[in-house]
Write a protein that holds these residues in place. Structure first.
Motif, PDB file in Angstrom:
ATOM      1  N   LYS A 133      14.341  -3.681   0.579  1.00 46.12           N
ATOM      2  CA  LYS A 133      14.213  -2.254   0.265  1.00 46.12           C
ATOM      3  C   LYS A 133      13.926  -2.094  -1.225  1.00 46.12           C
ATOM      4  O   LYS A 133      14.810  -1.714  -2.005  1.00 46.12           O
ATOM      5  CB  LYS A 133      15.487  -1.505   0.649  1.00 46.12           C
ATOM      6  N   PRO A 134      12.686  -2.370  -1.643  1.00 38.46           N
ATOM      7  CA  PRO A 134      12.371  -2.343  -3.082  1.00 38.46           C
ATOM      8  C   PRO A 134      12.560  -0.972  -3.725  1.00 38.46           C
ATOM      9  O   PRO A 134      12.980  -0.888  -4.884  1.00 38.46           O
ATOM     10  CB  PRO A 134      10.907  -2.787  -3.131  1.00 38.46           C
ATOM     11  N   LYS A 135      12.262   0.107  -3.000  1.00 39.87           N
ATOM     12  CA  LYS A 135      12.418   1.449  -3.578  1.00 39.87           C
ATOM     13  C   LYS A 135      13.886   1.747  -3.877  1.00 39.87           C
ATOM     14  O   LYS A 135      14.226   2.265  -4.948  1.00 39.87           O
ATOM     15  CB  LYS A 135      11.841   2.497  -2.633  1.00 39.87           C
ATOM     16  N   MET A 136      14.759   1.441  -2.917  1.00 44.03           N
ATOM     17  CA  MET A 136      16.194   1.655  -3.120  1.00 44.03           C
ATOM     18  C   MET A 136      16.702   0.767  -4.253  1.00 44.03           C
ATOM     19  O   MET A 136      17.531   1.197  -5.071  1.00 44.03           O
ATOM     20  CB  MET A 136      16.967   1.361  -1.839  1.00 44.03           C
ATOM     21  N   TYR A 137      16.192  -0.462  -4.321  1.00 45.77           N
ATOM     22  CA  TYR A 137      16.608  -1.406  -5.360  1.00 45.77           C
ATOM     23  C   TYR A 137      16.274  -0.851  -6.743  1.00 45.77           C
ATOM     24  O   TYR A 137      17.143  -0.766  -7.622  1.00 45.77           O
ATOM     25  CB  TYR A 137      15.926  -2.758  -5.132  1.00 45.77           C
ATOM     26  N   PHE A 138      15.015  -0.449  -6.943  1.00 44.30           N
ATOM     27  CA  PHE A 138      14.609   0.027  -8.262  1.00 44.30           C
ATOM     28  C   PHE A 138      15.297   1.344  -8.618  1.00 44.30           C
ATOM     29  O   PHE A 138      15.681   1.552  -9.771  1.00 44.30           O
ATOM     30  CB  PHE A 138      13.091   0.186  -8.319  1.00 44.30           C
ATOM     31  N   ALA A 139      15.491   2.226  -7.629  1.00 40.68           N
ATOM     32  CA  ALA A 139      16.162   3.497  -7.906  1.00 40.68           C
ATOM     33  C   ALA A 139      17.613   3.268  -8.329  1.00 40.68           C
ATOM     34  O   ALA A 139      18.086   3.863  -9.311  1.00 40.68           O
ATOM     35  CB  ALA A 139      16.108   4.388  -6.663  1.00 40.68           C
ATOM     36  N   SER A 140      18.322   2.388  -7.605  1.00 39.49           N
ATOM     37  CA  SER A 140      19.723   2.137  -7.921  1.00 39.49           C
ATOM     38  C   SER A 140      19.879   1.392  -9.246  1.00 39.49           C
ATOM     39  O   SER A 140      20.751   1.722 -10.053  1.00 39.49           O
ATOM     40  CB  SER A 140      20.393   1.346  -6.786  1.00 39.49           C
ATOM     41  N   VAL A 141      19.012   0.403  -9.491  1.00 37.31           N
ATOM     42  CA  VAL A 141      19.114  -0.370 -10.734  1.00 37.31           C
ATOM     43  C   VAL A 141      18.790   0.497 -11.940  1.00 37.31           C
ATOM     44  O   VAL A 141      19.520   0.498 -12.946  1.00 37.31           O
ATOM     45  CB  VAL A 141      18.184  -1.601 -10.678  1.00 37.31           C
ATOM     46  N   ILE A 142      17.708   1.272 -11.853  1.00 34.08           N
ATOM     47  CA  ILE A 142      17.298   2.098 -12.990  1.00 34.08           C
ATOM     48  C   ILE A 142      18.331   3.180 -13.269  1.00 34.08           C
ATOM     49  O   ILE A 142      18.688   3.442 -14.426  1.00 34.08           O
ATOM     50  CB  ILE A 142      15.905   2.710 -12.726  1.00 34.08           C
ATOM     51  N   SER A 143      18.854   3.831 -12.214  1.00 34.18           N
ATOM     52  CA  SER A 143      19.868   4.866 -12.419  1.00 34.18           C
ATOM     53  C   SER A 143      21.148   4.276 -13.021  1.00 34.18           C
ATOM     54  O   SER A 143      21.755   4.878 -13.919  1.00 34.18           O
ATOM     55  CB  SER A 143      20.185   5.570 -11.098  1.00 34.18           C
ATOM     56  N   SER A 144      21.549   3.092 -12.551  1.00 29.90           N
ATOM     57  CA  SER A 144      22.742   2.445 -13.110  1.00 29.90           C
ATOM     58  C   SER A 144      22.542   2.096 -14.579  1.00 29.90           C
ATOM     59  O   SER A 144      23.440   2.320 -15.413  1.00 29.90           O
ATOM     60  CB  SER A 144      23.073   1.167 -12.323  1.00 29.90           C
ATOM     61  N   LEU A 145      21.379   1.560 -14.919  1.00 35.33           N
ATOM     62  CA  LEU A 145      21.096   1.197 -16.309  1.00 35.33           C
ATOM     63  C   LEU A 145      21.012   2.432 -17.205  1.00 35.33           C
ATOM     64  O   LEU A 145      21.415   2.385 -18.377  1.00 35.33           O
ATOM     65  CB  LEU A 145      19.802   0.388 -16.396  1.00 35.33           C
ATOM     66  N   LEU A 146      20.507   3.541 -16.658  1.00 36.44           N
ATOM     67  CA  LEU A 146      20.462   4.787 -17.436  1.00 36.44           C
ATOM     68  C   LEU A 146      21.865   5.282 -17.750  1.00 36.44           C
ATOM     69  O   LEU A 146      22.140   5.744 -18.867  1.00 36.44           O
ATOM     70  CB  LEU A 146      19.683   5.860 -16.665  1.00 36.44           C
ATOM     71  N   VAL A 147      22.760   5.200 -16.764  1.00 33.20           N
ATOM     72  CA  VAL A 147      24.155   5.604 -16.985  1.00 33.20           C
ATOM     73  C   VAL A 147      24.803   4.724 -18.044  1.00 33.20           C
ATOM     74  O   VAL A 147      25.479   5.205 -18.967  1.00 33.20           O
ATOM     75  CB  VAL A 147      24.954   5.547 -15.661  1.00 33.20           C
ATOM     76  N   VAL A 148      24.587   3.403 -17.930  1.00 28.24           N
ATOM     77  CA  VAL A 148      25.152   2.467 -18.914  1.00 28.24           C
ATOM     78  C   VAL A 148      24.574   2.745 -20.307  1.00 28.24           C
ATOM     79  O   VAL A 148      25.304   2.720 -21.318  1.00 28.24           O
ATOM     80  CB  VAL A 148      24.872   1.010 -18.488  1.00 28.24           C
ATOM     81  N   ALA A 149      23.263   3.018 -20.379  1.00 24.31           N
ATOM     82  CA  ALA A 149      22.631   3.314 -21.671  1.00 24.31           C
ATOM     83  C   ALA A 149      23.199   4.603 -22.271  1.00 24.31           C
ATOM     84  O   ALA A 149      23.435   4.678 -23.488  1.00 24.31           O
ATOM     85  CB  ALA A 149      21.117   3.430 -21.488  1.00 24.31           C
TER      86      ALA A 149
END
Length: 203
Positions: A133-149
């Motif tokens: 599920k590449p779309k779910m993967y990129f959405a979850s990873v990018i959103s998590s990294l944005l929160v951490v940033a």
């Protein structure tokens, strides 16, 4: 399925034995650290926080560059790797190594191997999610990294590191004394109450 479980158990025992052999020189230090992080005495949590506070205040005062800090950290690790196996038996006394201590050392090594396996398992699941599920993967990873940033932008990096280090050092003691289980159960009850109230309102 039983064969698979036996194979996994054998691999776990083999990896644990290998880790025990590698950490044998650190045995006394690991057991002493284990007693501290599990809060065998009531003043251990305060001592842990005081030690990390002094260390981070020293880093804040000296304000070393990234390269200097990294070099000093690696230098201290190298010195510890050389000195601890030599000095630990003299300080703690190798003749005092009991069956109970050996058993606890075995449990610690087993827990470390299990933790390593969990991390590898999480990484494999993340890679599988990327493939399936590449779309779910990129959405979850990018959103998590944005929160951490965002968190990193709001909180000073040294203070954030201080909080993380303290949390990790206090985590075994919190778990040992049932604090995490207690508050997790309380949170679960409150969430269930809110869900039930929401269901009643919808009815």
């Amino acid at each position: 399925m039983a064969d698979g479980d036996n194979k996994s158990a054998n691999m776990l025992a083999q990896e644990t034995a290998q880790l025990e052999e590698q950490l044998q020189g650190w045995g006394e230090v690991i057991l002493a650290g284990d007693r501290v992080v599990r809060w065998e005495k009531p003043w251990f949590p305060g001592a842990l926080m005081a030690t990390t506070t002094v260390l981070f205040l020293l880093i804040y005062y000296l304000d070393p560059s990234v390269l200097t800090g990294l070099s000093c950290a690696v230098m201290l690790l190298c010195l510890a790797d050389y000195l601890v196996p030599t000095l630990a038996p003299r300080v703690f006394g190798s003749n005092k190594w009991t069956t109970e201590q050996q058993q606890r050392f075995h449990e610690i090594c087993g827990n470390l191997v299990k933790t390593q396996r969990r991390i590898v398992g999480w990484w494999k699941r993340l890679c599988a999610l990327k493939e399936e599920k590449p779309k779910m993967y990129f959405a979850s990873v990018i959103s998590s990294l944005l929160v951490v940033a965002w968190i990193g932008q709001q909180v000073h990096n040294l203070f954030l590191t201080y909080l993380i280090v303290n949390f990790l050092l206090l985590l075994p003691g919190l778990n040992q004394h049932g604090v995490i289980t207690k508050y997790a159960s309380m949170a679960k009850r409150e969430i269930n109450k809110l869900l039930k109230q929401k269901e009643k309102k919808n009815e």
